[in-house]
Each structure stands twice: as C-alpha cells, then as structure tokens.
Scaffold this motif. Structure first.
Motif, PDB file in Angstrom:
ATOM      1  N   TYR A   1       0.832  -1.192   0.000  1.00 40.27           N
ATOM      2  CA  TYR A   1       0.000   0.000   0.000  1.00 40.27           C
ATOM      3  C   TYR A   1       0.878   1.258   0.000  1.00 40.27           C
ATOM      4  O   TYR A   1       1.779   1.374   0.836  1.00 40.27           O
ATOM      5  N   PHE A   2       0.614   2.163  -0.944  1.00 37.78           N
ATOM      6  CA  PHE A   2       1.384   3.414  -1.028  1.00 37.78           C
ATOM      7  C   PHE A   2       0.441   4.606  -0.881  1.00 37.78           C
ATOM      8  O   PHE A   2      -0.680   4.575  -1.384  1.00 37.78           O
ATOM      9  N   GLU A   3       0.955   5.646  -0.241  1.00 39.35           N
ATOM     10  CA  GLU A   3       0.173   6.880  -0.099  1.00 39.35           C
ATOM     11  C   GLU A   3       0.992   8.070  -0.582  1.00 39.35           C
ATOM     12  O   GLU A   3       1.472   8.876   0.225  1.00 39.35           O
ATOM     13  N   PRO A   4       1.190   8.194  -1.906  1.00 37.81           N
ATOM     14  CA  PRO A   4       1.994   9.313  -2.403  1.00 37.81           C
ATOM     15  C   PRO A   4       1.345  10.649  -2.063  1.00 37.81           C
ATOM     16  O   PRO A   4       0.119  10.750  -2.021  1.00 37.81           O
TER      17      PRO A   4
ATOM     18  N   ALA B   1     -11.081  14.220 -21.195  1.00 35.42           N
ATOM     19  CA  ALA B   1     -10.337  13.702 -20.047  1.00 35.42           C
ATOM     20  C   ALA B   1      -8.856  13.944 -20.281  1.00 35.42           C
ATOM     21  O   ALA B   1      -8.333  13.630 -21.354  1.00 35.42           O
ATOM     22  N   LYS B   2      -8.193  14.524 -19.271  1.00 36.81           N
ATOM     23  CA  LYS B   2      -6.741  14.724 -19.359  1.00 36.81           C
ATOM     24  C   LYS B   2      -6.073  13.550 -18.641  1.00 36.81           C
ATOM     25  O   LYS B   2      -6.277  13.349 -17.441  1.00 36.81           O
ATOM     26  N   LEU B   3      -5.320  12.785 -19.402  1.00 36.98           N
ATOM     27  CA  LEU B   3      -4.669  11.585 -18.871  1.00 36.98           C
ATOM     28  C   LEU B   3      -3.170  11.832 -18.792  1.00 36.98           C
ATOM     29  O   LEU B   3      -2.562  12.284 -19.765  1.00 36.98           O
ATOM     30  N   THR B   4      -2.579  11.530 -17.648  1.00 38.68           N
ATOM     31  CA  THR B   4      -1.168  11.863 -17.433  1.00 38.68           C
ATOM     32  C   THR B   4      -0.372  10.635 -17.015  1.00 38.68           C
ATOM     33  O   THR B   4      -0.837   9.854 -16.174  1.00 38.68           O
ATOM     34  N   SER B   5       0.788  10.493 -17.613  1.00 38.10           N
ATOM     35  CA  SER B   5       1.729   9.464 -17.169  1.00 38.10           C
ATOM     36  C   SER B   5       3.071  10.147 -16.919  1.00 38.10           C
ATOM     37  O   SER B   5       3.219  11.350 -17.167  1.00 38.10           O
ATOM     38  N   LYS B   6       4.046   9.373 -16.453  1.00 32.89           N
ATOM     39  CA  LYS B   6       5.366   9.960 -16.205  1.00 32.89           C
ATOM     40  C   LYS B   6       5.939  10.538 -17.502  1.00 32.89           C
ATOM     41  O   LYS B   6       6.613  11.558 -17.486  1.00 32.89           O
ATOM     42  N   GLN B   7       5.614   9.882 -18.614  1.00 30.01           N
ATOM     43  CA  GLN B   7       6.181  10.301 -19.898  1.00 30.01           C
ATOM     44  C   GLN B   7       5.468  11.496 -20.517  1.00 30.01           C
ATOM     45  O   GLN B   7       6.081  12.400 -21.012  1.00 30.01           O
ATOM     46  N   LYS B   8       4.101  11.428 -20.525  1.00 30.39           N
ATOM     47  CA  LYS B   8       3.398  12.482 -21.271  1.00 30.39           C
ATOM     48  C   LYS B   8       1.962  12.676 -20.792  1.00 30.39           C
ATOM     49  O   LYS B   8       1.434  11.861 -20.022  1.00 30.39           O
ATOM     50  N   THR B   9       1.352  13.745 -21.315  1.00 31.81           N
ATOM     51  CA  THR B   9      -0.051  14.035 -21.012  1.00 31.81           C
ATOM     52  C   THR B   9      -0.815  14.034 -22.327  1.00 31.81           C
ATOM     53  O   THR B   9      -0.330  14.535 -23.327  1.00 31.81           O
ATOM     54  N   ARG B  10      -1.986  13.393 -22.339  1.00 30.69           N
ATOM     55  CA  ARG B  10      -2.816  13.448 -23.552  1.00 30.69           C
ATOM     56  C   ARG B  10      -4.251  13.766 -23.130  1.00 30.69           C
ATOM     57  O   ARG B  10      -4.659  13.479 -21.992  1.00 30.69           O
ATOM     58  N   THR B  11      -4.998  14.345 -24.063  1.00 34.61           N
ATOM     59  CA  THR B  11      -6.394  14.700 -23.775  1.00 34.61           C
ATOM     60  C   THR B  11      -7.287  13.993 -24.781  1.00 34.61           C
ATOM     61  O   THR B  11      -7.068  14.104 -25.988  1.00 34.61           O
TER      62      THR B  11
ATOM     63  N   LEU C   1       1.738  14.260  -7.231  1.00 38.00           N
ATOM     64  CA  LEU C   1       1.375  13.609  -8.489  1.00 38.00           C
ATOM     65  C   LEU C   1       2.595  12.889  -9.073  1.00 38.00           C
ATOM     66  O   LEU C   1       2.487  11.750  -9.541  1.00 38.00           O
ATOM     67  N   ASP C   2       3.744  13.532  -9.021  1.00 41.49           N
ATOM     68  CA  ASP C   2       4.974  12.922  -9.555  1.00 41.49           C
ATOM     69  C   ASP C   2       5.250  11.576  -8.894  1.00 41.49           C
ATOM     70  O   ASP C   2       5.606  10.603  -9.564  1.00 41.49           O
ATOM     71  N   GLU C   3       5.091  11.556  -7.566  1.00 44.98           N
ATOM     72  CA  GLU C   3       5.347  10.319  -6.822  1.00 44.98           C
ATOM     73  C   GLU C   3       4.359   9.228  -7.262  1.00 44.98           C
ATOM     74  O   GLU C   3       4.743   8.071  -7.478  1.00 44.98           O
ATOM     75  N   ALA C   4       3.103   9.606  -7.449  1.00 42.47           N
ATOM     76  CA  ALA C   4       2.074   8.627  -7.869  1.00 42.47           C
ATOM     77  C   ALA C   4       2.407   8.103  -9.271  1.00 42.47           C
ATOM     78  O   ALA C   4       2.323   6.890  -9.528  1.00 42.47           O
ATOM     79  N   LEU C   5       2.803   9.004 -10.176  1.00 41.34           N
ATOM     80  CA  LEU C   5       3.111   8.598 -11.541  1.00 41.34           C
ATOM     81  C   LEU C   5       4.340   7.699 -11.586  1.00 41.34           C
ATOM     82  O   LEU C   5       4.414   6.760 -12.377  1.00 41.34           O
TER      83      LEU C   5
ATOM     84  N   LYS D   1      -1.554  -6.262  -6.681  1.00 43.38           N
ATOM     85  CA  LYS D   1      -0.405  -6.476  -5.793  1.00 43.38           C
ATOM     86  C   LYS D   1      -0.011  -5.178  -5.100  1.00 43.38           C
ATOM     87  O   LYS D   1       0.616  -5.189  -4.062  1.00 43.38           O
ATOM     88  N   TYR D   2      -0.329  -4.061  -5.763  1.00 46.52           N
ATOM     89  CA  TYR D   2       0.058  -2.750  -5.233  1.00 46.52           C
ATOM     90  C   TYR D   2      -1.146  -1.825  -5.275  1.00 46.52           C
ATOM     91  O   TYR D   2      -1.861  -1.775  -6.280  1.00 46.52           O
ATOM     92  N   ILE D   3      -1.352  -1.097  -4.191  1.00 44.81           N
ATOM     93  CA  ILE D   3      -2.416  -0.096  -4.144  1.00 44.81           C
ATOM     94  C   ILE D   3      -1.756   1.276  -4.030  1.00 44.81           C
ATOM     95  O   ILE D   3      -0.920   1.496  -3.153  1.00 44.81           O
ATOM     96  N   VAL D   4      -2.142   2.181  -4.926  1.00 46.61           N
ATOM     97  CA  VAL D   4      -1.609   3.547  -4.877  1.00 46.61           C
ATOM     98  C   VAL D   4      -2.772   4.471  -4.505  1.00 46.61           C
ATOM     99  O   VAL D   4      -3.617   4.808  -5.334  1.00 46.61           O
ATOM    100  N   ASN D   5      -2.830   4.825  -3.226  1.00 44.67           N
ATOM    101  CA  ASN D   5      -3.917   5.690  -2.742  1.00 44.67           C
ATOM    102  C   ASN D   5      -3.569   7.144  -3.059  1.00 44.67           C
ATOM    103  O   ASN D   5      -2.610   7.691  -2.518  1.00 44.67           O
ATOM    104  N   ILE D   6      -4.371   7.761  -3.946  1.00 48.02           N
ATOM    105  CA  ILE D   6      -4.027   9.129  -4.391  1.00 48.02           C
ATOM    106  C   ILE D   6      -4.778  10.206  -3.592  1.00 48.02           C
ATOM    107  O   ILE D   6      -4.671  11.387  -3.888  1.00 48.02           O
ATOM    108  N   LYS D   7      -5.531   9.791  -2.591  1.00 43.16           N
ATOM    109  CA  LYS D   7      -6.411  10.742  -1.891  1.00 43.16           C
ATOM    110  C   LYS D   7      -5.661  11.911  -1.232  1.00 43.16           C
ATOM    111  O   LYS D   7      -6.231  12.970  -0.992  1.00 43.16           O
ATOM    112  N   ARG D   8      -4.362  11.733  -0.942  1.00 37.58           N
ATOM    113  CA  ARG D   8      -3.607  12.816  -0.292  1.00 37.58           C
ATOM    114  C   ARG D   8      -3.086  13.860  -1.272  1.00 37.58           C
ATOM    115  O   ARG D   8      -2.513  14.865  -0.860  1.00 37.58           O
ATOM    116  N   ILE D   9      -3.279  13.591  -2.580  1.00 37.74           N
ATOM    117  CA  ILE D   9      -2.754  14.562  -3.567  1.00 37.74           C
ATOM    118  C   ILE D   9      -3.811  15.650  -3.743  1.00 37.74           C
ATOM    119  O   ILE D   9      -4.608  15.643  -4.684  1.00 37.74           O
TER     120      ILE D   9
END
Ligand SMILES: Cc1cc2nc3c(=O)[nH]c(=O)nc-3n(C[C@H](O)[C@H](O)[C@H](O)COP(=O)(O)OP(=O)(O)OC[C@H]3O[C@@H](n4cnc5c(N)ncnc54)[C@H](O)[C@@H]3O)c2cc1C
Length: 305
Positions: A26-29, A154-164, A32-36, A67-75
C-alpha cells in the motif's frame, strides 16, 4: 511510505464483507509525480485508490486482486472545480459532494449537477470521486451521460506524457477504458455551456442504487428550431452511449411535443440493454423513451432564451 498487509486470506466468499482476503503493498503518495512514478514502476499490477467505493468492493469480492495499491487521496492538488476562460476544469479527486455543492457546476453543467444530487447517499458522495466513477467504467456510471452531452474531455497523465481525449473515447466496455496502466486521469475539461440547457434523469430500484437506466440531454433552440442537440444514455448498453439517431431526428426541426415524442421513442433502436439483477432488458428499453423525453423537456426549460 508503504505498509504491507499480512491479513490471512479468507475463503473467497463472493460477498461484500469487511474482509480483504489477500496481501498487497500500500502506497500513499503525496505528490502527483510520486504517484506517476509508482504507476510507471508497477503499472499492470497496481491499482489506483481514490474514494475506494468501487475498488474496495471489488477487492473484497476478489474480482480485482492488485499487488500494489496507490492511494491518491492525499494529492490535494487533484481536487478542484475552476473556471479557466471558456473551460470548466474539474480535478479527478473532486468528490460527488463537491459537485453537488458547486455553484459553478450547477450553472455550467446542470446535467452533472442533477447526477450529483441523485448519486448514492451523502456518505457515498463524500467519499466517491468523479475520476473514480469514470475510470471504474460501469455502463451505469452517473457521471458519463452528463459529460457526454457536454462534450467533456479527459486529461490523462503518465510519467512520460499528457494526452487529452474525448470522454466518449475513455470508456470502451464494462470495466474497460483506454487508460494505459501507467496513466492517471488528472482532470475533466468541459466547455462553457453557452445557450444550451442540460439535464440528467435516472431511474433506480431504490434511492441508493446504480441506475436501471439513465439519460442526459443538452439542447439549444434558436427561433423555435433545434440548433444543437446531444442525447446520451447510461445502463442500456455495454458502455454509456450517445444516441445519434435520436439527435438527427431533432436537429434542425421546429420544436413541438410530437417531434420530441417521436425522437424519444426512436432511442429504442439505439440501445442494447441486458437483463440483470437490476432490471429486464425490456423494461430498460421502454423506460429509455420516457427518460429521454423527460430530460429533453427539462433541458428545454433550462436553455437560455
Ligand atoms: C452504496 C453505493 C452506492 C453507489 N451509488 C452509485 C450511484 O448512484 N451512481 C454511480 O454512478 N455510482 C454509484 N456507486 C459507485 C461508486 O461510488 C462510484 O462509481 C464512485 O464515483 C467511484 O469513485 P471512487 O473515488 O470511490 O473510485 P475508486 O473505487 O477509488 O476507484 C474506482 C476505479 O477507478 C480507478 N481510479 C480511480 N481514480 C482514478 C484516477 N484518477 N485515474 C485512474 N484511475 C482511477 C481505480 O483504480 C478503480 O479501478 C455506488 C457505490 C456504493 C458503494
């Protein structure tokens, strides 16, 4: 920060109990960078947790076993509703309760405000996010028909790029989206509503329930003629749909009750409902006509003259 849960797996019981019967990290980044970064590292084996009102139910029933949970609620920077020139921007972590209380949403996206008032209970609305509703990709997702008729993106973001992309391109089938495993829905972008009126109507078995069927419409009438029209339905096909045949029957027509009724009845040829625990396909087809008609009448009343 991460915590390992060592709960003993319980037998699969296919019921929504309090038990999450498997181990996960379980992760609580907090950024946004940490989550990505986590999504880029664990991608297909990770799941984003926002409000958890869909995901935790699925985990308890073992229909999803990440296997991994990334809780984004703190962002916290992902939770906002702002007007930016001609665009309304809604952060993915905005809760349904935020939408319900927002004067901007009521004014600019009346159909989404209708949906916010009818979605779940106050308790659910305080936890559940609009991003989670779209990414869960239920054919019955209450945010989808309003966002479809308001031509949202919808704006979708990854570590590499953002697309809409258009919301219509996001959900592809029950539980399926075009999101890549390293991507996060960051924001929903909605154009100003202009002269049009919009509304959303749903019918469920009881007050706190997913829709048996739902409809949203957006309509502009100029000099008594329909100049812009968009109609969308939920819970009557494998994904929320635009009813373009119905729209074609209304566009450019002089508005009167016969025209509205004929176009509403024509939606039956565009829906492909199923029988399930909530309803029969026959009822969904029948009620679609009434929902579209009622929504059109309400949208017309809300259009700016
Ligand atoms: C009692 C009850 C009543 C309900 N009533 C309704 C109803 O009336 N109408 C309705 O539409 N729904 C209803 N729901 C379903 C649910 O509450 C909504 O779909 C809610 O909006 C999901 O949001 P969440 O933040 O809880 O999502 P979560 O459960 O946290 O996530 C759902 C899915 O989306 C993914 N996800 C979440 N956020 C993101 C993101 N930013 N980027 C990428 N992926 C993401 C998660 O990984 C997961 O797969 C109800 C649920 C319950 C338990």
């Amino acid at each position: 920060m991460y915590v390992t849960f060592n709960s003993r797996p319980a037998p699969v019981n296919l019921r929504n109990t309090r038990i999450i019967p498997f181990n996960f990290q379980y992760f609580e980044p907090e950024s946004l960078d940490e989550a990505l970064q986590l999504l880029s590292q664990y991608g297909p084996e990770a799941k984003i947790l926002a409000g958890g009102t869909d995901l935790l139910v699925k985990m308890k029933m073992r229909t999803v076993v990440p296997k991994y949970i990334v809780n984004i609620k703190r962002i916290s920077r992902l939770r906002y509703i702002v007007m930016d020139g001609e665009l309304l921007r809604i952060g993915a972590l905005t809760t349904w309760r935020d939408l319900e209380k927002s004067e901007l949403v009521r004014e600019e996206v009346p159909a989404l405000h209708d949906a916010a008032k009818s979605m779940g209970s106050v308790q659910v609305r305080c936890m559940a996010t609009v991003g989670g509703n779209l990414c869960n990709a239920s054919p019955a997702a209450d945010s989808a028909p309003p966002l479809l008729v308001h031509e949202a993106k919808a704006k979708l973001t990854s570590k590499q790029k953002t697309r809409t992309i258009k919301i219509e391109e996001l959900i592809t089938g029950p539980g399926k989206t075009t999101l890549r495993s390293d991507e996060l829905l960051e924001e929903i972008i909605i154009p100003r509503r202009g002269k049009g009126g919009s509304s959303f109507i749903k019918i469920g078995r009881v007050a706190v329930d997913l829709a048996i069927a739902s409809a949203a419409t957006y309509v502009v009438v100029e000099d008594g003629v329909v100049s812009e029209i968009r109609v969308a339905l939920g819970s009557v096909a494998p994904k929320p749909i635009r009813a373009r045949g119905c729209e074609a029957m209304l566009k450019g027509r002089k508005i009167n009750d016969d025209v509205l009724r004929a176009a509403s009845e024509a939606v039956v040829s565009e829906v492909s409902p199923i029988d399930d625990v909530r309803s029969s396909a026959w009822y969904r087809r029948e009620v679609s006509k009434a929902l579209v008609y009622d929504s059109l009448v309400r949208s017309l009343a809300r259009a700016r003259r």
